[in-house]
Design a protein around this motif. Structure first.
Motif, PDB file in Angstrom:
ATOM      1  N   ARG A  35       0.825  -1.214   0.000  1.00  0.00           N
ATOM      2  CA  ARG A  35       0.000   0.000   0.000  1.00  0.00           C
ATOM      3  C   ARG A  35       0.855   1.258   0.000  1.00  0.00           C
ATOM      4  O   ARG A  35       0.389   2.326  -0.376  1.00  0.00           O
ATOM      5  CB  ARG A  35      -0.932   0.004   1.213  1.00  0.00           C
ATOM      6  N   PHE A  36       2.086   1.118   0.451  1.00  0.00           N
ATOM      7  CA  PHE A  36       2.991   2.267   0.497  1.00  0.00           C
ATOM      8  C   PHE A  36       3.978   2.267  -0.657  1.00  0.00           C
ATOM      9  O   PHE A  36       4.995   2.960  -0.623  1.00  0.00           O
ATOM     10  CB  PHE A  36       3.748   2.291   1.833  1.00  0.00           C
ATOM     11  N   GLY A  37       3.689   1.469  -1.688  1.00  0.00           N
ATOM     12  CA  GLY A  37       4.464   1.529  -2.915  1.00  0.00           C
ATOM     13  C   GLY A  37       5.611   0.552  -3.040  1.00  0.00           C
ATOM     14  O   GLY A  37       6.388   0.629  -3.997  1.00  0.00           O
ATOM     15  N   TYR A  38       5.752  -0.379  -2.109  1.00  0.00           N
ATOM     16  CA  TYR A  38       6.839  -1.356  -2.176  1.00  0.00           C
ATOM     17  C   TYR A  38       6.412  -2.575  -2.988  1.00  0.00           C
ATOM     18  O   TYR A  38       5.257  -2.989  -2.948  1.00  0.00           O
ATOM     19  CB  TYR A  38       7.251  -1.814  -0.778  1.00  0.00           C
ATOM     20  N   ILE A 212       6.912   8.466  20.905  1.00  0.00           N
ATOM     21  CA  ILE A 212       7.881   7.756  20.094  1.00  0.00           C
ATOM     22  C   ILE A 212       7.221   7.378  18.788  1.00  0.00           C
ATOM     23  O   ILE A 212       6.046   7.063  18.754  1.00  0.00           O
ATOM     24  CB  ILE A 212       8.434   6.493  20.795  1.00  0.00           C
ATOM     25  N   ASP A 213       7.977   7.438  17.720  1.00  0.00           N
ATOM     26  CA  ASP A 213       7.454   7.108  16.403  1.00  0.00           C
ATOM     27  C   ASP A 213       8.274   5.967  15.817  1.00  0.00           C
ATOM     28  O   ASP A 213       9.337   6.207  15.257  1.00  0.00           O
ATOM     29  CB  ASP A 213       7.561   8.321  15.470  1.00  0.00           C
ATOM     30  N   ASN A 219       0.184   9.272   9.595  1.00  0.00           N
ATOM     31  CA  ASN A 219      -0.002   9.117   8.161  1.00  0.00           C
ATOM     32  C   ASN A 219      -0.328   7.679   7.762  1.00  0.00           C
ATOM     33  O   ASN A 219      -1.021   7.441   6.775  1.00  0.00           O
ATOM     34  CB  ASN A 219       1.259   9.574   7.413  1.00  0.00           C
ATOM     35  N   ASN A 220       0.153   6.712   8.514  1.00  0.00           N
ATOM     36  CA  ASN A 220       0.096   5.322   8.079  1.00  0.00           C
ATOM     37  C   ASN A 220      -0.912   4.456   8.803  1.00  0.00           C
ATOM     38  O   ASN A 220      -1.235   3.365   8.339  1.00  0.00           O
ATOM     39  CB  ASN A 220       1.475   4.673   8.237  1.00  0.00           C
ATOM     40  N   ILE A 221      -1.406   4.916   9.957  1.00  0.00           N
ATOM     41  CA  ILE A 221      -2.158   4.033  10.836  1.00  0.00           C
ATOM     42  C   ILE A 221      -3.431   3.502  10.196  1.00  0.00           C
ATOM     43  O   ILE A 221      -3.820   2.352  10.405  1.00  0.00           O
ATOM     44  CB  ILE A 221      -2.463   4.742  12.182  1.00  0.00           C
ATOM     45  N   THR A 301       4.619  -2.728  20.982  1.00  0.00           N
ATOM     46  CA  THR A 301       4.083  -1.393  20.727  1.00  0.00           C
ATOM     47  C   THR A 301       4.672  -0.815  19.441  1.00  0.00           C
ATOM     48  O   THR A 301       5.841  -1.017  19.128  1.00  0.00           O
ATOM     49  CB  THR A 301       4.397  -0.435  21.891  1.00  0.00           C
ATOM     50  N   LEU A 302       3.833  -0.097  18.724  1.00  0.00           N
ATOM     51  CA  LEU A 302       4.234   0.596  17.508  1.00  0.00           C
ATOM     52  C   LEU A 302       4.542   2.059  17.812  1.00  0.00           C
ATOM     53  O   LEU A 302       5.544   2.607  17.381  1.00  0.00           O
ATOM     54  CB  LEU A 302       3.113   0.490  16.476  1.00  0.00           C
TER      55      LEU A 302
END
Length: 391
Positions: A35-38, A212-213, A219-221, A301-302
């Motif tokens: 979905r993110f272009g990979y 924390i990121d 943007n992605n969740i 955790t993400l």
């Protein structure tokens, strides 16, 4: 032995028997990244019809050179101590990537380096996987500068095996136990959100934050959630303060404290605080949130976020205890917290996590397998410049 592309089922069946299996080496994560272009590939090392090693590979194209970069998140799925097996797999991966016009391949194995205790000290006589590192170096893999790491190298792990909720709570530091019990009494609780409530979590991310990121959550969740919710592999939670309960308990405490002037005065000040909260926010207020992955027997955790207005209640301890209990319900035997580094004296998250009396996990690091040295050096210079500018 020969490397070949394998089916998703072949890949999943092989990974079921691998100790280091993780969500980032799964067909679901492949779908997320598409979905993110990979572009994604599943490859395995075949020996007489039996898969001996495997990997889910991600691929993206550079804008300028029109060449490809490969990435194997938290992989390979292989026994790194077996030099000849790793050699055969590396040879196959090299041939495969070169056919795709690749510059390099990066791996970030989910393999611990050495046993460490809850303070990060190396456990004497414990496990040591230096042999895995030595094998990678012998085969020409280059250690990645930590400023360019794609994934966290240092994690914090809580072992859940054989412990019920009360036993887990009693294993935490006395201060954390007291904070959790106090927060329960004043109305701080964690609530899991349904997909319909996902916008609520996106609102939480707008809080003035200490955060924390691991990924760009905001943007992605939504895309991540849509893919992983199908198999209940993601849990999104908010931490709330029940202001009505806080008011009720404070009022009751004042009645019980009659005759104790000092305590009554302290509770009257608390009552004023609660009244102000009720006037400003109504019945309840979100004070934080978190997003976690659940895969096989692990929960991790993400990202997390908390409002700076409520840090005096230390809601992070209540939230993580509730998540640990959720992990137990989902039959997980390990809970991982992200975001620490090797500077234990100054890392604020580590100073929080150590109170759970788990263990520091140091992974063996990230490594690049280079196919085009000139283009690789050019890419690394560009990335180092970008990282330096973002500091």
């Amino acid at each position: 032995m020969k490397l070949r592309e394998i089916s998703k089922k072949e890949f999943e069946d092989f990974c079921d028997d691998v100790q280091e299996k993780n969500i980032f080496q799964s067909k679901e994560w492949a779908e997320v990244k598409r979905r993110f272009g990979y572009h994604t590939y599943f490859v395995g090392l075949d020996q007489s019809g039996k898969i001996r090693a495997a990997a889910m590979l991600l691929s993206t194209e550079t804008k300028m050179l029109k060449k490809r970069i490969f990435y194997c998140p938290r992989g390979y799925m292989i026994y790194y101590r077996d030099l000849e097996l790793l050699r055969a797999f590396t040879k196959g991966i090299t041939e495969f990537a070169k056919e795709k016009n690749a510059i390099y391949l990066r791996i970030s194995p989910f393999v611990s380096l050495k046993d460490r205790d809850y303070l990060g000290n190396i456990v004497e006589g414990g496990m040591n996987n230096q042999k895995c590192v030595d094998n990678l170096l012998e085969l020409g893999y280059l250690p990645v500068d930590k400023i360019l790491y794609t994934d966290p190298r240092w994690l914090y792990k809580i072992d859940l095996g054989g412990k019920n909720d009360d036993e887990l709570l009693s294993s935490f530091s006395d201060d954390v136990q007291n904070i959790i019990k106090r927060n329960e009494s004043i109305g701080i609780n964690t609530r899991e959100l349904s997909i319909e409530e996902l916008p609520t979590f996106l609102e939480v991310l707008k809080l003035d934050k200490t955060k924390i990121d691991y990924l760009e959550c905001k943007n992605n969740i939504k895309d991540i959630y849509e893919v992983l919710k199908k198999n209940k592999m993601i849990s999104v939670n908010v931490v709330e303060l029940d202001i009505d309960k806080f008011m009720e308990n404070t009022t009751q405490s004042i009645e019980n404290a009659l005759g104790d002037e000092s305590l009554t005065e302290q509770l009257q000040k608390q009552l004023e605080t609660v009244q102000n909260l009720q006037y400003k926010y109504g019945h309840s207020i979100m004070i934080g949130g978190t997003c976690s992955f659940i895969y096989k027997n692990k929960m991790s955790t993400l990202c997390h976020v908390f409002s700076n207005q409520f840090t005096n209640y230390s809601p992070i301890y209540s939230m993580y205890y509730d998540l640990i209990k959720l992990a137990k319900k989902r039959s997980c035997d390990a809970f991982y917290m992200y975001g620490i580094d090797d500077n234990f004296t100054t890392n604020s998250l580590f100073n929080c996590y150590k109170n759970f009396h788990g263990q520091v996990v140091e992974l063996i690091g990230e490594y690049d397998l280079v196919f085009d040295e000139f283009s690789y050096n050019r890419e690394m210079k560009k990335l180092l410049k970008e990282k330096g500018a973002s500091k």
